[in-house]
Design a protein around this motif. Structure first.
Motif, PDB file in Angstrom:
ATOM      1  N   MET A  26      82.613  -1.421  41.045  1.00 24.70           N
ATOM      2  CA  MET A  26      82.173   0.006  40.866  1.00 24.70           C
ATOM      3  C   MET A  26      82.760   0.699  39.530  1.00 24.70           C
ATOM      4  O   MET A  26      83.863   0.879  39.395  1.00 24.70           O
ATOM      5  CB  MET A  26      82.248   0.740  42.112  1.00 24.70           C
ATOM      6  N   GLU A  27      81.634   1.109  38.622  1.00 24.71           N
ATOM      7  CA  GLU A  27      81.981   1.753  37.495  1.00 24.71           C
ATOM      8  C   GLU A  27      82.622   3.001  37.857  1.00 24.71           C
ATOM      9  O   GLU A  27      82.466   3.915  38.504  1.00 24.71           O
ATOM     10  CB  GLU A  27      80.782   2.153  36.662  1.00 24.71           C
ATOM     11  N   LYS A  28      83.853   3.683  37.039  1.00 26.87           N
ATOM     12  CA  LYS A  28      84.516   4.777  37.265  1.00 26.87           C
ATOM     13  C   LYS A  28      84.296   5.756  36.073  1.00 26.87           C
ATOM     14  O   LYS A  28      84.347   5.189  34.961  1.00 26.87           O
ATOM     15  CB  LYS A  28      86.229   4.527  37.145  1.00 26.87           C
ATOM     16  N   ILE A  29      83.881   7.062  36.537  1.00 24.98           N
ATOM     17  CA  ILE A  29      83.423   7.899  35.549  1.00 24.98           C
ATOM     18  C   ILE A  29      84.394   9.269  35.773  1.00 24.98           C
ATOM     19  O   ILE A  29      84.641   9.965  36.753  1.00 24.98           O
ATOM     20  CB  ILE A  29      82.171   8.543  35.877  1.00 24.98           C
ATOM     21  N   LEU A  30      85.230   9.382  34.672  1.00 26.70           N
ATOM     22  CA  LEU A  30      86.136  10.827  34.581  1.00 26.70           C
ATOM     23  C   LEU A  30      85.293  12.018  34.135  1.00 26.70           C
ATOM     24  O   LEU A  30      84.761  12.053  33.096  1.00 26.70           O
ATOM     25  CB  LEU A  30      87.145  10.286  33.766  1.00 26.70           C
ATOM     26  N   ILE A  31      85.315  12.907  34.969  1.00 28.40           N
ATOM     27  CA  ILE A  31      84.913  14.241  34.888  1.00 28.40           C
ATOM     28  C   ILE A  31      85.770  15.175  34.280  1.00 28.40           C
ATOM     29  O   ILE A  31      86.574  15.374  35.003  1.00 28.40           O
ATOM     30  CB  ILE A  31      83.848  14.873  35.865  1.00 28.40           C
ATOM     31  N   VAL A  32      85.614  15.853  32.875  1.00 27.82           N
ATOM     32  CA  VAL A  32      86.717  16.624  32.615  1.00 27.82           C
ATOM     33  C   VAL A  32      86.060  17.959  32.107  1.00 27.82           C
ATOM     34  O   VAL A  32      85.164  18.279  31.388  1.00 27.82           O
ATOM     35  CB  VAL A  32      87.243  16.190  31.117  1.00 27.82           C
ATOM     36  N   ASP A  33      86.217  19.190  33.288  1.00 24.00           N
ATOM     37  CA  ASP A  33      85.680  20.365  33.143  1.00 24.00           C
ATOM     38  C   ASP A  33      86.525  21.230  33.674  1.00 24.00           C
ATOM     39  O   ASP A  33      87.013  20.914  35.056  1.00 24.00           O
ATOM     40  CB  ASP A  33      84.204  20.380  33.666  1.00 24.00           C
ATOM     41  N   ASP A  34      86.949  22.496  33.396  1.00 22.95           N
ATOM     42  CA  ASP A  34      87.600  23.423  33.985  1.00 22.95           C
ATOM     43  C   ASP A  34      86.837  24.357  35.084  1.00 22.95           C
ATOM     44  O   ASP A  34      87.394  24.965  35.784  1.00 22.95           O
ATOM     45  CB  ASP A  34      88.504  24.470  33.132  1.00 22.95           C
ATOM     46  N   ASP A  35      85.406  24.202  35.010  1.00 23.80           N
ATOM     47  CA  ASP A  35      84.797  24.671  36.075  1.00 23.80           C
ATOM     48  C   ASP A  35      84.367  23.865  37.395  1.00 23.80           C
ATOM     49  O   ASP A  35      83.869  22.815  37.539  1.00 23.80           O
ATOM     50  CB  ASP A  35      83.056  24.798  35.503  1.00 23.80           C
ATOM     51  N   LYS A  36      85.058  24.289  38.458  1.00 26.41           N
ATOM     52  CA  LYS A  36      85.009  23.481  39.634  1.00 26.41           C
ATOM     53  C   LYS A  36      83.742  23.316  40.283  1.00 26.41           C
ATOM     54  O   LYS A  36      83.318  22.445  40.720  1.00 26.41           O
ATOM     55  CB  LYS A  36      85.815  24.470  40.763  1.00 26.41           C
ATOM     56  N   ASP A  37      82.891  24.316  39.953  1.00 26.95           N
ATOM     57  CA  ASP A  37      81.337  23.953  40.404  1.00 26.95           C
ATOM     58  C   ASP A  37      80.859  22.789  39.777  1.00 26.95           C
ATOM     59  O   ASP A  37      80.063  22.104  40.399  1.00 26.95           O
ATOM     60  CB  ASP A  37      80.543  25.327  40.355  1.00 26.95           C
ATOM     61  N   ILE A  38      81.047  22.870  38.379  1.00 27.57           N
ATOM     62  CA  ILE A  38      80.448  21.542  37.633  1.00 27.57           C
ATOM     63  C   ILE A  38      81.102  20.531  38.057  1.00 27.57           C
ATOM     64  O   ILE A  38      80.345  19.286  38.331  1.00 27.57           O
ATOM     65  CB  ILE A  38      80.865  22.060  35.968  1.00 27.57           C
ATOM     66  N   GLN A  39      82.284  20.576  38.460  1.00 28.66           N
ATOM     67  CA  GLN A  39      83.007  19.322  39.063  1.00 28.66           C
ATOM     68  C   GLN A  39      82.355  18.737  40.088  1.00 28.66           C
ATOM     69  O   GLN A  39      82.108  17.541  40.332  1.00 28.66           O
ATOM     70  CB  GLN A  39      84.302  19.414  39.096  1.00 28.66           C
ATOM     71  N   VAL A  40      82.113  19.649  41.226  1.00 32.36           N
ATOM     72  CA  VAL A  40      81.409  19.253  42.312  1.00 32.36           C
ATOM     73  C   VAL A  40      79.908  18.771  42.322  1.00 32.36           C
ATOM     74  O   VAL A  40      79.641  17.588  42.749  1.00 32.36           O
ATOM     75  CB  VAL A  40      81.445  20.492  43.264  1.00 32.36           C
ATOM     76  N   VAL A  41      79.262  19.381  41.223  1.00 34.41           N
ATOM     77  CA  VAL A  41      77.963  18.949  41.127  1.00 34.41           C
ATOM     78  C   VAL A  41      77.857  17.716  40.469  1.00 34.41           C
ATOM     79  O   VAL A  41      77.179  16.720  40.839  1.00 34.41           O
ATOM     80  CB  VAL A  41      77.088  20.008  40.117  1.00 34.41           C
TER      81      VAL A  41
END
Length: 455
Positions: free
Chosen positions: A1-16
């Motif tokens: 399974m490919e791993k994708i790192l999300i880098v964002d200080d906005d928690k809502d963006i992280q969740v979406v």
């Protein structure tokens, strides 16, 4: 399974983004700032990074530069608000794969992620191939038809020379594979093979990608960057989708071929280069010249030798050979032991038109192997040929085949998109810029759709 790192200080963006990534079958990892992101890259070695441009402390640009030091081939997609497009273009010059402007649509995110992961996969495969002492004998996996034997004969003739070659053929016929074959059999085989997809680079970045630039050449050029011509020095430069080069760049390319010298952007210094150029197009290049979309003098410079690749539907005797080869590949990839494809099931492969050619066949075999729970592949859930059989009733076929309602909707939306884009491409004579205008979508979205749909 490919791993994708999300880098964002906005928690809502992280969740979406996490939900989208998980829904598409990938593993999501999150980081709220630059330092946490770099720790995540070292600890998890993600396949892809979604990186916000504006971050507290270390900003996205700094994270991009540092991540490239950790993993030179890491694939990064920048996330930006409306005001950050210029900065994101700068980031792409520093090595970002693409950018997404907020707010973004679900489909846009998924297409960009898939495109980026495919690029990561191809980079790894290419390195694996050329770092191996046991290189694949690619002649054995192409086929045994008379058309392919003719292509292989042409490769054997032109490979030892320094002649510039044009490879013409539909998308998915194996143009890059043939280009690599020519390089592998040439006197330059121990030097670099650099592939450039001219249709995948934003128009305003093509020149800097090809010729490189000096520090300070433009806003955001914080360091000197080597272009593709320099990277290929001594070896082979493969220019795919050549007809997508803007006319201004075609003029410069002609000059480079004639003089074998380049200038980095922002530099008056001439750099001598010794490269072989192989160009590829999925259209008839002489037609593009007649339509004044491609320079005639450049066409004649490139056309020292021409190879025409047949569509898969024109060499159906190769389908069983290719299918069995892709079956073996998929068995290794998915750790399965599927023994074969029964003759009755093979008939469905032979009856299909393969608009996406060998690439589409490979994808369908892989999908079938993944879904098969027995020793043999029992069926192929092939889409109906809407482009080659316009007006076909594909709805009833999918329903009668026992496909679920949701899957039926998904398949038919894909087929409808394929038919609409296919007709627009024909109307525009396969000029992607004109096709995008007809469909009222941007060129990069069109390009992603064409790749995803196997057109």
């Amino acid at each position: 399974m490919e791993k994708i790192l999300i880098v964002d200080d906005d928690k809502d963006i992280q969740v979406v983004l996490s939900e989208i990534i998980k829904t598409e079958g990938y593993e999501a990892i999150v980081a709220g700032d630059g330092k946490e992101a770099l720790k995540g890259i070292r600890a998890h070695a993600p396949d892809l990074v979604l990186l916000d441009l504006k971050l507290p402390g270390m900003d996205g640009m700094e994270v991009l530069e540092e991540s490239k030091k950790i993993d030179r081939d890491i694939v990064v997609i920048m996330l930006t608000g409306h005001g950050g497009i210029q900065s994101t273009v700068q980031a792409m010059r520093l090595g970002a794969f693409d950018y997404l402007a907020k707010p973004f649509a679900y489909e846009e995110i998924v297409l960009t992620i898939k495109k980026a992961l495919q690029a990561r996969y191809l980079t790894r495969e290419t390195k694996s191939l050329w770092n191996s002492d046991k290189r694949i004998d690619i002649t054995k996996i192409v086929g045994e038809s008379s058309q392919i034997k003719q292509v292989l004969s042409q490769v054997e003739m032109v490979a030892p020379t320094n002649m510039t070659v044009i490879i013409q053929g539909e998308s998915g016929t194996g143009k890059e594979l043939v280009a690599r074959m020519i390089h592998q059999k040439s006197l330059r085989h121990n030097k670099p093979f650099i592939a450039v997809d001219c249709g995948a680079i934003p128009e305003n970045l093509v020149e800097s990608e090809l010729f490189g630039y000096e520090k300070g050449a433009f806003t955001g050029a914080d360091a000197k960057k080597e272009g593709k011509f320099e990277s290929a020095n001594g070896g082979t430069l493969f220019l795919d989708e050549t007809t997508n080069l803007p006319l201004s760049l075609q003029t410069k390319l002609l000059r480079v071929i004639q003089e074998r010298k380049i200038h980095r952007l922002g530099s008056a210094k001439e750099l001598k280069i010794d490269i072989r150029i192989i160009a590829a197009t999925n259209t008839v290049l002489s037609d593009e010249v007649e339509e004044e979309r491609f320079r005639e003098d450049l066409y004649h410079r490139l056309n020292e030798f021409s190879i025409k690749l047949p569509a898969l539907r024109e060499r159906k005797e190769d389908i069983p050979i290719l299918a069995e080869h892709f079956l073996k590949e998929a068995n290794l990839e998915f750790n399965k032991k599927i023994e074969g494809i029964p003759s009755k099931v093979m008939e469905s492969l032979l009856a299909y038109s393969w608009s996406g050619n060998v690439r589409e066949l490979k994808n369908e075999v892989k999908k079938a192997v993944l879904l098969t729970g027995s020793n043999y592949i029992r069926e192929f859930n092939l889409p109906v040929d809407t482009v080659f059989n316009p007006g076909g009733n594909y709805f009833s076929e999918n329903i009668n085949g026992g496909t679920s309602f949701q899957e039926t909707i998904k398949i038919n939306i894909r087929m409808l998109e394929k038919e609409i884009i296919g007709k627009a491409l024909i109307q525009a004579k396969y000029n992607k810029t004109k096709t995008a205008r007809i469909l009222k979508i941007d060129r990069m979205t069109l390009y992603s759709k064409i790749k995803a749909l196997g057109l």
